[in-house]
Design an enzyme around this catalytic site. Structure first.
Site, PDB file in Angstrom:
ATOM      1  N   GLY A 291      -2.291   9.574  -4.095  1.00  0.00           N
ATOM      2  CA  GLY A 291      -2.530  10.868  -5.543  1.00  0.00           C
ATOM      3  C   GLY A 291      -1.907   9.545  -6.194  1.00  0.00           C
ATOM      4  O   GLY A 291      -1.110   8.957  -6.206  1.00  0.00           O
TER       5      GLY A 291
ATOM      6  N   GLN B 135       8.012   5.139  -7.617  1.00  0.00           N
ATOM      7  CA  GLN B 135       6.738   5.390  -8.845  1.00  0.00           C
ATOM      8  C   GLN B 135       7.156   6.218  -9.245  1.00  0.00           C
ATOM      9  O   GLN B 135       7.824   6.968 -10.451  1.00  0.00           O
ATOM     10  CB  GLN B 135       5.475   5.698  -8.777  1.00  0.00           C
ATOM     11  CG  GLN B 135       4.975   3.801  -7.789  1.00  0.00           C
ATOM     12  CD  GLN B 135       3.112   4.523  -7.341  1.00  0.00           C
ATOM     13  OE1 GLN B 135       2.735   5.835  -6.916  1.00  0.00           O
ATOM     14  NE2 GLN B 135       2.505   3.737  -6.904  1.00  0.00           N
TER      15      GLN B 135
ATOM     16  N   ASN C 137       0.052  -0.453   0.441  1.00  0.00           N
ATOM     17  CA  ASN C 137      -0.924   0.428   0.143  1.00  0.00           C
ATOM     18  C   ASN C 137      -0.861   1.851  -0.800  1.00  0.00           C
ATOM     19  O   ASN C 137      -0.288   2.745  -0.955  1.00  0.00           O
ATOM     20  CB  ASN C 137      -0.981   1.662   1.780  1.00  0.00           C
ATOM     21  CG  ASN C 137      -1.498   2.741   1.364  1.00  0.00           C
ATOM     22  OD1 ASN C 137      -2.528   2.782   0.268  1.00  0.00           O
ATOM     23  ND2 ASN C 137      -1.637   4.235   2.172  1.00  0.00           N
TER      24      ASN C 137
ATOM     25  N   GLY D  92      -2.378   2.507  -4.885  1.00  0.00           N
ATOM     26  CA  GLY D  92      -3.638   2.543  -6.410  1.00  0.00           C
ATOM     27  C   GLY D  92      -3.115   2.563  -7.216  1.00  0.00           C
ATOM     28  O   GLY D  92      -3.818   2.312  -8.803  1.00  0.00           O
ATOM     29  N   PHE D  93      -1.588   2.820  -7.421  1.00  0.00           N
ATOM     30  CA  PHE D  93      -0.402   2.604  -9.161  1.00  0.00           C
ATOM     31  C   PHE D  93       0.711   1.461  -8.628  1.00  0.00           C
ATOM     32  O   PHE D  93       1.210   1.785  -7.780  1.00  0.00           O
ATOM     33  CB  PHE D  93      -0.739   4.207  -9.063  1.00  0.00           C
ATOM     34  CG  PHE D  93      -1.414   5.438  -9.167  1.00  0.00           C
ATOM     35  CD1 PHE D  93      -1.855   5.884 -10.515  1.00  0.00           C
ATOM     36  CD2 PHE D  93      -2.020   5.878  -8.582  1.00  0.00           C
ATOM     37  CE1 PHE D  93      -2.779   6.851 -11.158  1.00  0.00           C
ATOM     38  CE2 PHE D  93      -3.106   6.480  -8.357  1.00  0.00           C
ATOM     39  CZ  PHE D  93      -3.455   7.000 -10.103  1.00  0.00           C
TER      40      PHE D  93
ATOM     41  N   GLU E 294       8.359  -0.370   7.098  1.00  0.00           N
ATOM     42  CA  GLU E 294       8.882   0.703   8.311  1.00  0.00           C
ATOM     43  C   GLU E 294       7.030  -0.307   8.916  1.00  0.00           C
ATOM     44  O   GLU E 294       7.138  -0.128   9.772  1.00  0.00           O
ATOM     45  CB  GLU E 294       8.420   2.071   8.026  1.00  0.00           C
ATOM     46  CG  GLU E 294       7.449   2.994   7.458  1.00  0.00           C
ATOM     47  CD  GLU E 294       7.033   2.178   6.653  1.00  0.00           C
ATOM     48  OE1 GLU E 294       5.406   2.342   6.420  1.00  0.00           O
ATOM     49  OE2 GLU E 294       8.081   2.038   5.263  1.00  0.00           O
TER      50      GLU E 294
ATOM     51  N   CYS F 286       7.321   3.354  -1.855  1.00  0.00           N
ATOM     52  CA  CYS F 286       5.940   3.759  -2.517  1.00  0.00           C
ATOM     53  C   CYS F 286       5.667   4.639  -3.679  1.00  0.00           C
ATOM     54  O   CYS F 286       6.456   4.310  -4.575  1.00  0.00           O
ATOM     55  CB  CYS F 286       5.134   4.320  -1.423  1.00  0.00           C
ATOM     56  SG  CYS F 286       3.276   3.481  -1.340  1.00  0.00           S
ATOM     57  N   LEU F 287       4.757   6.009  -3.712  1.00  0.00           N
ATOM     58  CA  LEU F 287       5.108   6.769  -4.404  1.00  0.00           C
ATOM     59  C   LEU F 287       6.519   7.360  -4.727  1.00  0.00           C
ATOM     60  O   LEU F 287       6.605   7.523  -5.977  1.00  0.00           O
ATOM     61  CB  LEU F 287       4.407   8.084  -3.929  1.00  0.00           C
ATOM     62  CG  LEU F 287       3.617   9.861  -4.629  1.00  0.00           C
ATOM     63  CD1 LEU F 287       3.384   9.061  -6.136  1.00  0.00           C
ATOM     64  CD2 LEU F 287       3.130  10.327  -3.922  1.00  0.00           C
TER      65      LEU F 287
ATOM     66  N   GLY G  22       3.327   8.847  -0.620  1.00  0.00           N
ATOM     67  CA  GLY G  22       2.054   9.931  -0.748  1.00  0.00           C
ATOM     68  C   GLY G  22       1.146   9.069  -1.383  1.00  0.00           C
ATOM     69  O   GLY G  22       0.918   8.013  -1.765  1.00  0.00           O
TER      70      GLY G  22
ATOM     71  N   HIS H  18       5.813  -1.509   1.977  1.00  0.00           N
ATOM     72  CA  HIS H  18       5.778  -0.701   3.037  1.00  0.00           C
ATOM     73  C   HIS H  18       7.497  -1.764   4.435  1.00  0.00           C
ATOM     74  O   HIS H  18       6.343  -1.659   5.410  1.00  0.00           O
ATOM     75  CB  HIS H  18       5.143  -0.065   3.767  1.00  0.00           C
ATOM     76  CG  HIS H  18       4.257   1.808   3.203  1.00  0.00           C
ATOM     77  ND1 HIS H  18       5.031   2.489   3.619  1.00  0.00           N
ATOM     78  CD2 HIS H  18       3.692   1.053   2.359  1.00  0.00           C
ATOM     79  CE1 HIS H  18       4.120   3.055   2.495  1.00  0.00           C
ATOM     80  NE2 HIS H  18       3.628   2.110   1.495  1.00  0.00           N
TER      81      HIS H  18
ATOM     82  N   SER I 271      -0.981   8.230   2.961  1.00  0.00           N
ATOM     83  CA  SER I 271      -1.007   7.614   1.369  1.00  0.00           C
ATOM     84  C   SER I 271      -2.782   7.363   0.548  1.00  0.00           C
ATOM     85  O   SER I 271      -2.498   7.365   0.026  1.00  0.00           O
ATOM     86  CB  SER I 271      -0.645   6.712   1.654  1.00  0.00           C
ATOM     87  OG  SER I 271       0.704   6.660   1.301  1.00  0.00           O
TER      88      SER I 271
END
Length: 369
Positions: free
Chosen positions: A231, A261, A299, A301-302, A345, A257-258, A229, A343, A51
């Protein structure tokens, strides 16, 4: 311990601000989005987390490298950060079960690092001005040349990076005789996620980021997982379509996380780039369903837009970040689907959030009943 002279180095931010420090001995320059992590331990897990691909990491802990590295404490097959900024870099380590020094670990993978930086001032600056592109230079390149190169570095917003870290070919993880089968879409999956699923009697087939729902369903899985992940999630059209098709069939789905989203986008909920993001292992989250608090590792940023979730007829918020009220988890009212922005985990609590993997397995059991 002998004294050694080290080469001067700089960190140049895209707004022209310069921070001075010293090279740990690896010559070159590296570009990426500068951000900071507040974790006091676990630096190797951070450095190998997919990530963080494309990001220059600022460590807020004063000492980095003091316990060396261990071959088992990785989240992927290589270092994924673009570079490291720290205050004190420890060339010596003292942990008995370390497999080597952080210096050698960086040298083998040519990871550029600048130390002796005033990281308190740097983090304060990023907090006030936001995450931005930057370059670490340890080879003496002129400031003017670095500024020109930095202008050509793409911004994180709109940047698709899952393809840079995803597996190229499908692979299996766990016991093939396990009770449950999971198809996981690798957008930058962490190894500890796979370990957590495997120890809950799951056999996982991990698919490349551009796999289709047909590809993933050929495994005849009991449930589907969308991974973390790097980006911006917006350009992940294939993954969004996969999520839509999984939901259309109402198969058990879990996203982290990603992946969280992507599930939001599959439901028409927009995402946005945060000013700084959340990166650390002490982020407080409240589970709205149970009323309990969780100390989480984060972790990202979006984030998904809370106001759109509030007004969505098929989604409800299950977790909120207590520092800023952003969405930390959601579930669908009419589908077998839930996701979190943090996260579970990573276990900083240490076990505050591990129930989420149990919940996923329970959802699978219910679907099979």
């Amino acid at each position: 311990m002998k004294y050694t002279t080290r080469q001067s180095a700089i960190l140049l931010l895209s707004d022209g601000t310069i921070f001075h420090g010293k090279s740990i001995g690896i010559s070159g320059k590296t570009f990426g989005e500068v951000c900071f992590n507040t974790g006091m331990t676990g630096y190797q897990e951070i450095f190998t987390d997919p990530s963080y691909f494309g990001q220059i990491m600022v460590a807020t802990n004063t000492h980095i490298g003091n316990y060396g590295v261990n071959d088992s404490e990785v989240e992927s097959d290589s270092i994924k950060i673009a570079g490291l900024v720290c205050k004190n870099f420890s060339f010596n380590f003292s942990r008995e079960n370390a497999s080597g020094s952080l210096e050698d670990y960086f040298a083998k993978q040519n990871l550029i690092c600048i130390s002796d930086v005033d990281t308190r001032a740097l983090v304060s600056y990023i907090r006030d001005n936001g995450a931005m592109n930057a370059v670490i230079c340890t080879d003496g390149t002129s400031i003017e040349d670095l500024k020109k190169e930095l202008e050509n570095v793409p911004n994180m917003e709109g940047l698709e990076l899952a393809s840079k870290v995803s597996t190229k070919e499908p692979y299996f993880f766990g016991d093939e005789n396990a009770t449950y089968k999971i198809s996981a879409l690798d957008l930058g999956i962490k190894k500890n996620i796979l370990r957590n699923l495997a120890k809950r009697d799951c056999y996982i087939k991990v698919h490349p980021y551009n796999s289709t729902y047909k590809d993933m369903s050929e495994f005849n899985p009991d449930g589907y997982f969308l991974s973390n992940g790097p980006g911006d999630p917006d350009p992940l059209f294939g993954a969004i379509e996969v999520a839509k098709e999984i939901l259309a069939d109402n198969k058990p789905l879990f996203g982290i996380c990603l992946g969280h989203q992507v599930i939001g986008l599959a439901n028409g909920v927009e995402t946005y780039k945060m000013f700084n993001g959340h990166r650390g292992i002490n982020h407080p989250v409240k589970n709205i369903i149970t009323g309990k608090g969780e100390i989480t590792s984060q972790n990202h940023g979006f984030a998904v837009k809370k106001e759109q979730l509030d007004n969505h007829p098929e989604l409800e918020i299950t977790h909120v970040h207590l520092n800023d009220g952003t969405v930390a988890g959601m579930r669908m009212k009419n589908k077998n689907c839930f996701s979190v922005q943090y996260h579970p985990e990573a276990s900083p609590g240490p076990h505050d959030s591990s129930y989420l993997f149990d919940q996923f397995v329970e959802n699978i059991k219910s679907a099979k009943a």
